[in-house]
Write a protein that holds these residues in place. Structure first.
Motif, PDB file in Angstrom:
ATOM      1  N   VAL A 152       1.222  -1.153  -0.233  1.00 16.83           N
ATOM      2  CA  VAL A 152      -0.369  -0.141  -0.258  1.00 16.83           C
ATOM      3  C   VAL A 152       0.989   0.883   0.023  1.00 16.83           C
ATOM      4  O   VAL A 152       0.016   2.102  -0.295  1.00 16.83           O
ATOM      5  CB  VAL A 152      -1.232  -0.126   0.950  1.00 16.83           C
ATOM      6  CG1 VAL A 152      -1.696   0.975   1.281  1.00 16.83           C
ATOM      7  CG2 VAL A 152      -2.097  -1.167   1.150  1.00 16.83           C
ATOM      8  N   HIS A 153       2.126   1.285   1.052  1.00 14.74           N
ATOM      9  CA  HIS A 153       2.625   2.699   0.516  1.00 14.74           C
ATOM     10  C   HIS A 153       3.649   2.689  -0.658  1.00 14.74           C
ATOM     11  O   HIS A 153       4.072   3.821  -0.678  1.00 14.74           O
ATOM     12  CB  HIS A 153       3.696   2.397   2.610  1.00 14.74           C
ATOM     13  CG  HIS A 153       4.728   1.016   1.753  1.00 14.74           C
ATOM     14  ND1 HIS A 153       4.879   0.179   1.652  1.00 14.74           N
ATOM     15  CD2 HIS A 153       6.206   1.338   1.532  1.00 14.74           C
ATOM     16  CE1 HIS A 153       5.893  -0.579   0.872  1.00 14.74           C
ATOM     17  NE2 HIS A 153       6.695   0.523   0.821  1.00 14.74           N
ATOM     18  N   ARG A 154       3.068   2.044  -1.951  1.00 15.51           N
ATOM     19  CA  ARG A 154       3.487   2.152  -2.885  1.00 15.51           C
ATOM     20  C   ARG A 154       2.621   2.500  -4.520  1.00 15.51           C
ATOM     21  O   ARG A 154       3.009   2.330  -5.306  1.00 15.51           O
ATOM     22  CB  ARG A 154       5.025   1.553  -3.215  1.00 15.51           C
ATOM     23  CG  ARG A 154       5.517   0.966  -2.117  1.00 15.51           C
ATOM     24  CD  ARG A 154       6.781   0.576  -3.236  1.00 15.51           C
ATOM     25  NE  ARG A 154       8.276  -0.501  -2.326  1.00 15.51           N
ATOM     26  CZ  ARG A 154       9.128   1.142  -3.114  1.00 15.51           C
ATOM     27  NH1 ARG A 154       9.214   2.315  -2.889  1.00 15.51           N
ATOM     28  NH2 ARG A 154      10.268   0.034  -1.271  1.00 15.51           N
ATOM     29  N   LEU A 155       1.568   2.409  -3.483  1.00 15.92           N
ATOM     30  CA  LEU A 155       0.236   2.882  -4.587  1.00 15.92           C
ATOM     31  C   LEU A 155       0.466   4.798  -4.451  1.00 15.92           C
ATOM     32  O   LEU A 155       0.151   5.393  -3.457  1.00 15.92           O
ATOM     33  CB  LEU A 155      -1.000   2.424  -3.259  1.00 15.92           C
ATOM     34  CG  LEU A 155      -1.012   0.548  -3.641  1.00 15.92           C
ATOM     35  CD1 LEU A 155      -1.886   0.184  -3.037  1.00 15.92           C
ATOM     36  CD2 LEU A 155      -1.091   0.603  -4.983  1.00 15.92           C
ATOM     37  N   PRO A 156      -0.097   5.042  -6.214  1.00 15.59           N
ATOM     38  CA  PRO A 156      -0.615   6.139  -5.641  1.00 15.59           C
ATOM     39  C   PRO A 156      -1.671   7.031  -4.533  1.00 15.59           C
ATOM     40  O   PRO A 156      -2.214   6.302  -4.313  1.00 15.59           O
ATOM     41  CB  PRO A 156      -1.379   6.818  -6.902  1.00 15.59           C
ATOM     42  CG  PRO A 156      -0.900   4.894  -7.931  1.00 15.59           C
ATOM     43  CD  PRO A 156      -0.403   4.162  -6.738  1.00 15.59           C
ATOM     44  N   GLY A 157      -1.642   7.785  -5.104  1.00 15.90           N
ATOM     45  CA  GLY A 157      -2.442   9.010  -3.351  1.00 15.90           C
ATOM     46  C   GLY A 157      -1.675   7.869  -2.002  1.00 15.90           C
ATOM     47  O   GLY A 157      -2.080   8.617  -1.150  1.00 15.90           O
ATOM     48  N   LEU A 158      -0.737   7.052  -1.581  1.00 14.17           N
ATOM     49  CA  LEU A 158      -0.596   7.002  -0.261  1.00 14.17           C
ATOM     50  C   LEU A 158       0.420   6.502  -0.290  1.00 14.17           C
ATOM     51  O   LEU A 158       0.835   5.684   0.693  1.00 14.17           O
ATOM     52  CB  LEU A 158      -1.542   5.149   0.240  1.00 14.17           C
ATOM     53  CG  LEU A 158      -2.791   5.387   0.070  1.00 14.17           C
ATOM     54  CD1 LEU A 158      -3.550   4.184  -0.259  1.00 14.17           C
ATOM     55  CD2 LEU A 158      -3.057   6.314   1.123  1.00 14.17           C
ATOM     56  N   ARG A 159       1.691   6.871  -1.341  1.00 12.43           N
ATOM     57  CA  ARG A 159       2.632   6.804  -1.113  1.00 12.43           C
ATOM     58  C   ARG A 159       3.493   7.480   0.432  1.00 12.43           C
ATOM     59  O   ARG A 159       2.620   8.877   0.346  1.00 12.43           O
ATOM     60  CB  ARG A 159       4.111   6.955  -2.518  1.00 12.43           C
ATOM     61  CG  ARG A 159       3.731   6.466  -3.733  1.00 12.43           C
ATOM     62  CD  ARG A 159       4.424   6.975  -5.094  1.00 12.43           C
ATOM     63  NE  ARG A 159       3.920   6.904  -6.195  1.00 12.43           N
ATOM     64  CZ  ARG A 159       4.256   5.187  -7.069  1.00 12.43           C
ATOM     65  NH1 ARG A 159       5.332   5.007  -6.244  1.00 12.43           N
ATOM     66  NH2 ARG A 159       3.348   4.978  -8.187  1.00 12.43           N
ATOM     67  N   ARG A 160       4.618   6.283   0.238  1.00  8.37           N
ATOM     68  CA  ARG A 160       4.972   7.222   2.290  1.00  8.37           C
ATOM     69  C   ARG A 160       6.904   6.293   1.975  1.00  8.37           C
ATOM     70  O   ARG A 160       6.810   5.594   1.142  1.00  8.37           O
ATOM     71  CB  ARG A 160       4.818   6.480   3.419  1.00  8.37           C
ATOM     72  CG  ARG A 160       3.225   6.928   3.774  1.00  8.37           C
ATOM     73  CD  ARG A 160       3.127   7.904   3.788  1.00  8.37           C
ATOM     74  NE  ARG A 160       1.622   8.605   4.010  1.00  8.37           N
ATOM     75  CZ  ARG A 160       1.038   8.689   3.679  1.00  8.37           C
ATOM     76  NH1 ARG A 160       0.974   8.826   2.182  1.00  8.37           N
ATOM     77  NH2 ARG A 160      -0.023   8.683   4.076  1.00  8.37           N
ATOM     78  N   CYS A 161       7.967   7.508   1.768  1.00  5.05           N
ATOM     79  CA  CYS A 161       9.224   7.351   1.963  1.00  5.05           C
ATOM     80  C   CYS A 161       9.408   5.881   3.817  1.00  5.05           C
ATOM     81  O   CYS A 161       9.423   7.238   4.136  1.00  5.05           O
ATOM     82  CB  CYS A 161      10.095   8.440   1.990  1.00  5.05           C
ATOM     83  SG  CYS A 161      11.732   7.691   1.985  1.00  5.05           S
ATOM     84  N   VAL A 162       9.660   5.016   3.201  1.00  3.73           N
ATOM     85  CA  VAL A 162       9.735   4.698   4.724  1.00  3.73           C
ATOM     86  C   VAL A 162       9.880   3.014   4.519  1.00  3.73           C
ATOM     87  O   VAL A 162       9.457   2.599   3.726  1.00  3.73           O
ATOM     88  CB  VAL A 162       8.059   4.270   5.202  1.00  3.73           C
ATOM     89  CG1 VAL A 162       6.773   3.365   4.935  1.00  3.73           C
ATOM     90  CG2 VAL A 162       7.722   4.022   7.079  1.00  3.73           C
ATOM     91  N   SER A 163      10.896   2.290   5.368  1.00  2.15           N
ATOM     92  CA  SER A 163      11.922   1.374   5.672  1.00  2.15           C
ATOM     93  C   SER A 163      10.724   0.494   6.111  1.00  2.15           C
ATOM     94  O   SER A 163      10.517   0.746   7.280  1.00  2.15           O
ATOM     95  CB  SER A 163      12.497   1.664   5.803  1.00  2.15           C
ATOM     96  OG  SER A 163      13.292   0.209   5.874  1.00  2.15           O
ATOM     97  N   LEU A 164       9.728  -0.773   4.931  1.00  3.86           N
ATOM     98  CA  LEU A 164       9.199  -1.663   5.459  1.00  3.86           C
ATOM     99  C   LEU A 164       9.951  -2.819   4.806  1.00  3.86           C
ATOM    100  O   LEU A 164       9.589  -3.390   4.056  1.00  3.86           O
ATOM    101  CB  LEU A 164       8.134  -1.507   5.056  1.00  3.86           C
ATOM    102  CG  LEU A 164       7.207  -0.057   5.573  1.00  3.86           C
ATOM    103  CD1 LEU A 164       5.675  -0.409   4.868  1.00  3.86           C
ATOM    104  CD2 LEU A 164       7.204  -0.314   7.150  1.00  3.86           C
ATOM    105  N   PRO A 165      10.874  -3.349   5.165  1.00  2.89           N
ATOM    106  CA  PRO A 165      11.287  -4.806   4.551  1.00  2.89           C
ATOM    107  C   PRO A 165      10.968  -6.085   4.458  1.00  2.89           C
ATOM    108  O   PRO A 165      10.838  -6.726   3.245  1.00  2.89           O
ATOM    109  CB  PRO A 165      13.076  -4.209   5.736  1.00  2.89           C
ATOM    110  CG  PRO A 165      12.381  -4.101   7.080  1.00  2.89           C
ATOM    111  CD  PRO A 165      12.089  -2.847   6.607  1.00  2.89           C
ATOM    112  N   GLN A 166      10.311  -5.421   5.828  1.00  2.00           N
ATOM    113  CA  GLN A 166       9.548  -7.200   6.022  1.00  2.00           C
ATOM    114  C   GLN A 166       7.932  -7.879   5.121  1.00  2.00           C
ATOM    115  O   GLN A 166       7.895  -7.851   4.391  1.00  2.00           O
ATOM    116  CB  GLN A 166       9.414  -8.186   7.281  1.00  2.00           C
ATOM    117  CG  GLN A 166      10.109  -8.326   7.789  1.00  2.00           C
ATOM    118  CD  GLN A 166      10.980  -9.392   7.592  1.00  2.00           C
ATOM    119  OE1 GLN A 166      10.846  -9.759   6.922  1.00  2.00           O
ATOM    120  NE2 GLN A 166      11.992  -9.767   7.977  1.00  2.00           N
ATOM    121  N   THR A 167       7.613  -6.002   4.707  1.00  2.00           N
ATOM    122  CA  THR A 167       6.568  -5.918   3.840  1.00  2.00           C
ATOM    123  C   THR A 167       7.464  -6.198   2.439  1.00  2.00           C
ATOM    124  O   THR A 167       6.330  -7.016   1.489  1.00  2.00           O
ATOM    125  CB  THR A 167       5.999  -4.359   4.169  1.00  2.00           C
ATOM    126  OG1 THR A 167       5.512  -4.336   5.263  1.00  2.00           O
ATOM    127  CG2 THR A 167       4.658  -4.402   3.123  1.00  2.00           C
TER     128      THR A 167
END
Length: 222
Positions: free
Chosen positions: A168-183
Protein backbone atom coordinates in the motif's frame (compact mmCIF):
# COMPACT_ATOMS: atom_id res chain seq x y z
CA UNK A 1 -15.07 3.07 14.65
CA UNK A 2 -12.29 5.61 14.26
CA UNK A 3 -14.70 8.53 14.18
CA UNK A 4 -16.68 7.15 17.10
CA UNK A 5 -13.46 7.00 19.12
CA UNK A 6 -12.65 10.61 18.30
CA UNK A 7 -9.86 9.84 15.82
CA UNK A 8 -9.71 12.40 13.04
CA UNK A 9 -7.90 15.46 11.73
CA UNK A 10 -4.34 15.75 13.01
CA UNK A 11 -4.14 12.10 14.06
CA UNK A 12 -2.12 9.25 12.61
CA UNK A 13 -3.33 5.66 12.49
CA UNK A 14 -0.80 2.83 12.12
CA UNK A 15 -1.87 0.29 9.50
CA UNK A 16 -0.15 -2.51 7.57
CA UNK A 17 1.07 -1.89 4.01
CA UNK A 18 0.91 -5.59 3.13
CA UNK A 19 -2.49 -5.48 1.42
CA UNK A 20 -5.69 -3.95 2.80
CA UNK A 21 -5.64 -0.68 0.87
CA UNK A 22 -9.26 -0.19 1.96
CA UNK A 23 -8.10 0.25 5.56
CA UNK A 24 -5.69 3.05 4.65
CA UNK A 25 -8.46 4.71 2.65
CA UNK A 26 -10.89 4.37 5.57
CA UNK A 27 -8.37 6.20 7.76
CA UNK A 28 -8.24 9.09 5.27
CA UNK A 29 -12.05 9.18 5.12
CA UNK A 30 -12.06 9.63 8.90
CA UNK A 31 -9.84 12.68 8.42
CA UNK A 32 -6.71 11.04 9.87
CA UNK A 33 -3.45 10.10 8.16
CA UNK A 34 -2.50 6.45 7.55
CA UNK A 35 1.04 5.63 8.70
CA UNK A 36 2.66 2.30 7.96
CA UNK A 37 4.47 -0.14 10.24
CA UNK A 38 6.21 -3.33 9.15
CA UNK A 39 4.76 -6.82 9.44
CA UNK A 40 5.87 -9.93 11.27
CA UNK A 41 7.28 -12.31 8.61
CA UNK A 42 5.46 -15.29 10.15
CA UNK A 43 1.95 -13.92 10.74
CA UNK A 44 1.99 -11.30 7.93
CA UNK A 45 0.23 -9.03 10.43
CA UNK A 46 1.63 -5.91 12.09
CA UNK A 47 4.72 -6.57 14.18
CA UNK A 48 4.32 -5.19 17.73
CA UNK A 49 8.00 -4.24 17.74
CA UNK A 50 7.63 -2.38 14.44
CA UNK A 51 4.50 -0.65 15.73
CA UNK A 52 6.35 0.46 18.86
CA UNK A 53 9.11 1.94 16.69
CA UNK A 54 6.59 3.74 14.45
CA UNK A 55 4.61 5.47 17.22
CA UNK A 56 4.85 9.26 17.18
CA UNK A 57 3.22 12.03 19.18
CA UNK A 58 0.44 12.13 16.57
CA UNK A 59 -0.35 8.39 16.67
CA UNK A 60 -3.88 7.80 17.94
CA UNK A 61 -4.73 4.25 16.86
CA UNK A 62 -3.50 0.97 15.41
CA UNK A 63 -5.45 -1.34 13.10
CA UNK A 64 -4.59 -5.00 13.69
CA UNK A 65 -5.40 -7.10 10.62
CA UNK A 66 -5.54 -10.89 10.65
CA UNK A 67 -4.10 -12.14 7.36
CA UNK A 68 -4.86 -15.32 5.42
CA UNK A 69 -6.66 -16.81 8.43
CA UNK A 70 -3.58 -16.48 10.68
CA UNK A 71 -4.35 -14.39 13.80
CA UNK A 72 -2.30 -11.29 14.49
CA UNK A 73 -0.40 -10.92 17.76
CA UNK A 74 -3.22 -9.09 19.49
CA UNK A 75 -1.69 -9.45 22.94
CA UNK A 76 1.50 -7.76 21.78
CA UNK A 77 -0.37 -5.00 19.94
CA UNK A 78 -2.67 -4.32 22.89
CA UNK A 79 0.38 -4.08 25.15
CA UNK A 80 1.81 -1.40 22.86
CA UNK A 81 -1.58 0.30 22.79
CA UNK A 82 -1.79 0.42 26.57
CA UNK A 83 1.75 1.70 26.88
CA UNK A 84 1.11 4.59 24.50
CA UNK A 85 -2.63 5.06 25.14
CA UNK A 86 -3.58 4.05 21.60
CA UNK A 87 -6.85 2.65 20.34
CA UNK A 88 -6.33 -0.86 18.90
CA UNK A 89 -8.92 -1.87 16.30
CA UNK A 90 -9.18 -5.49 15.14
CA UNK A 91 -9.96 -6.28 11.49
CA UNK A 92 -10.33 -9.76 10.08
CA UNK A 93 -9.21 -10.09 6.47
CA UNK A 94 -11.45 -12.66 4.77
CA UNK A 95 -14.16 -15.11 5.80
CA UNK A 96 -13.56 -15.24 9.52
CA UNK A 97 -17.11 -16.51 10.04
CA UNK A 98 -16.75 -19.61 7.84
CA UNK A 99 -18.48 -22.78 9.11
CA UNK A 100 -16.37 -25.02 11.32
CA UNK A 101 -16.59 -27.95 8.87
CA UNK A 102 -15.27 -25.76 6.06
CA UNK A 103 -12.37 -24.58 8.21
CA UNK A 104 -11.66 -28.19 9.19
CA UNK A 105 -11.46 -29.25 5.54
CA UNK A 106 -9.13 -26.36 4.72
CA UNK A 107 -6.89 -27.34 7.62
CA UNK A 108 -6.86 -30.92 6.37
CA UNK A 109 -5.74 -29.81 2.92
CA UNK A 110 -3.18 -27.44 4.40
CA UNK A 111 -1.75 -30.29 6.50
CA UNK A 112 -1.50 -32.40 3.35
CA UNK A 113 0.58 -29.73 1.61
CA UNK A 114 2.64 -29.06 4.75
CA UNK A 115 3.75 -32.71 4.71
CA UNK A 116 4.49 -32.97 1.00
CA UNK A 117 5.70 -29.66 -0.43
CA UNK A 118 9.43 -29.34 -1.00
CA UNK A 119 11.43 -26.34 -2.11
CA UNK A 120 8.99 -23.72 -0.82
CA UNK A 121 8.49 -22.34 2.68
CA UNK A 122 5.11 -23.49 3.97
CA UNK A 123 2.99 -21.27 6.26
CA UNK A 124 3.27 -21.20 10.00
CA UNK A 125 0.88 -23.56 11.80
CA UNK A 126 0.01 -20.99 14.42
CA UNK A 127 -2.86 -21.55 16.81
CA UNK A 128 -6.17 -20.62 15.27
CA UNK A 129 -5.01 -20.60 11.64
CA UNK A 130 -8.06 -21.13 9.40
CA UNK A 131 -6.16 -21.09 6.07
CA UNK A 132 -8.41 -18.66 4.24
CA UNK A 133 -5.38 -18.66 1.96
CA UNK A 134 -2.49 -21.14 1.98
CA UNK A 135 0.45 -18.82 1.45
CA UNK A 136 3.92 -20.16 0.74
CA UNK A 137 7.18 -18.36 0.10
CA UNK A 138 9.17 -19.11 -3.02
CA UNK A 139 12.90 -18.90 -2.24
CA UNK A 140 15.40 -17.40 -4.63
CA UNK A 141 15.70 -13.98 -6.18
CA UNK A 142 12.46 -12.52 -4.88
CA UNK A 143 9.75 -11.42 -7.30
CA UNK A 144 11.32 -12.72 -10.57
CA UNK A 145 11.66 -16.26 -9.19
CA UNK A 146 8.23 -16.17 -7.51
CA UNK A 147 6.57 -14.99 -10.71
CA UNK A 148 8.35 -17.62 -12.79
CA UNK A 149 7.33 -20.30 -10.28
CA UNK A 150 3.70 -19.13 -10.40
CA UNK A 151 3.71 -19.15 -14.21
CA UNK A 152 5.09 -22.69 -14.32
CA UNK A 153 2.60 -23.98 -11.74
CA UNK A 154 -0.32 -22.44 -13.61
CA UNK A 155 0.94 -24.05 -16.80
CA UNK A 156 0.50 -27.40 -15.05
CA UNK A 157 -3.15 -26.58 -14.35
CA UNK A 158 -2.83 -25.44 -10.74
CA UNK A 159 -4.57 -22.20 -9.81
CA UNK A 160 -2.43 -19.90 -7.69
CA UNK A 161 -2.35 -16.19 -6.99
CA UNK A 162 -0.03 -13.48 -5.72
CA UNK A 163 -1.74 -12.27 -2.53
CA UNK A 164 -0.23 -8.76 -2.50
CA UNK A 165 1.12 -7.43 -5.79
CA UNK A 166 2.00 -3.92 -4.58
CA UNK A 167 2.35 -2.84 -0.93
CA UNK A 168 0.00 0.00 0.00
CA UNK A 169 2.80 2.44 0.76
CA UNK A 170 3.80 2.26 -2.91
CA UNK A 171 0.35 2.93 -4.36
CA UNK A 172 -0.54 6.31 -5.91
CA UNK A 173 -2.02 8.68 -3.36
CA UNK A 174 -0.68 6.67 -0.43
CA UNK A 175 3.04 6.70 -1.16
CA UNK A 176 5.29 7.02 1.87
CA UNK A 177 9.08 7.09 2.15
CA UNK A 178 9.30 4.46 4.89
CA UNK A 179 11.46 1.37 5.40
CA UNK A 180 9.31 -1.78 5.50
CA UNK A 181 11.74 -4.60 4.63
CA UNK A 182 9.52 -7.49 5.77
CA UNK A 183 6.55 -6.09 3.87
CA UNK A 184 8.61 -5.70 0.69
CA UNK A 185 10.08 -9.17 0.99
CA UNK A 186 6.69 -10.78 1.58
CA UNK A 187 5.21 -9.01 -1.44
CA UNK A 188 8.07 -10.35 -3.57
CA UNK A 189 8.08 -13.95 -2.32
CA UNK A 190 4.55 -15.02 -1.37
CA UNK A 191 2.21 -17.18 -3.41
CA UNK A 192 -1.24 -18.49 -2.46
CA UNK A 193 -2.00 -22.12 -3.36
CA UNK A 194 -5.53 -23.55 -3.33
CA UNK A 195 -6.84 -25.39 -0.26
CA UNK A 196 -10.59 -24.82 -0.65
CA UNK A 197 -12.88 -27.62 0.56
CA UNK A 198 -14.00 -28.69 -2.94
CA UNK A 199 -10.53 -29.97 -3.82
CA UNK A 200 -10.23 -33.75 -4.07
CA UNK A 201 -7.27 -35.88 -3.06
CA UNK A 202 -6.28 -36.08 -6.72
CA UNK A 203 -6.38 -32.28 -6.90
CA UNK A 204 -4.10 -32.06 -3.87
CA UNK A 205 -1.70 -34.57 -5.38
CA UNK A 206 -1.61 -32.46 -8.55
CA UNK A 207 -0.75 -29.32 -6.57
CA UNK A 208 2.07 -31.04 -4.68
CA UNK A 209 3.39 -32.66 -7.85
CA UNK A 210 3.38 -29.40 -9.83
CA UNK A 211 5.18 -27.48 -7.08
CA UNK A 212 7.69 -30.19 -6.25
CA UNK A 213 8.64 -30.68 -9.88
CA UNK A 214 9.95 -27.12 -9.71
CA UNK A 215 11.12 -26.79 -6.15
CA UNK A 216 12.30 -30.20 -5.00
CA UNK A 217 11.84 -33.95 -5.01
CA UNK A 218 8.31 -35.25 -5.35
CA UNK A 219 7.23 -37.12 -2.25
CA UNK A 220 4.75 -39.99 -2.07
CA UNK A 221 1.12 -38.82 -1.98
CA UNK A 222 -0.04 -41.92 -0.12
Amino acid sequence: MLRAAGVGIGDEVLVPAFGNVEIARAVTLAGAVPAFADIDPVTYALSPAAVADAVTARTAAVVAVHRFGRPADLAGLHAIGQRHQLLVIEHRDGDGEAPHDEIARRRERAAYLDARLRGVETPDRGAGHTYEQYVVRVPGNGRPDRDAFAHAVRAKGVACSVPVKTPVHRLPGLRRCVSLPQTERAADETLALPVHPALTKRDMQKIASACNALGGLLQSAS
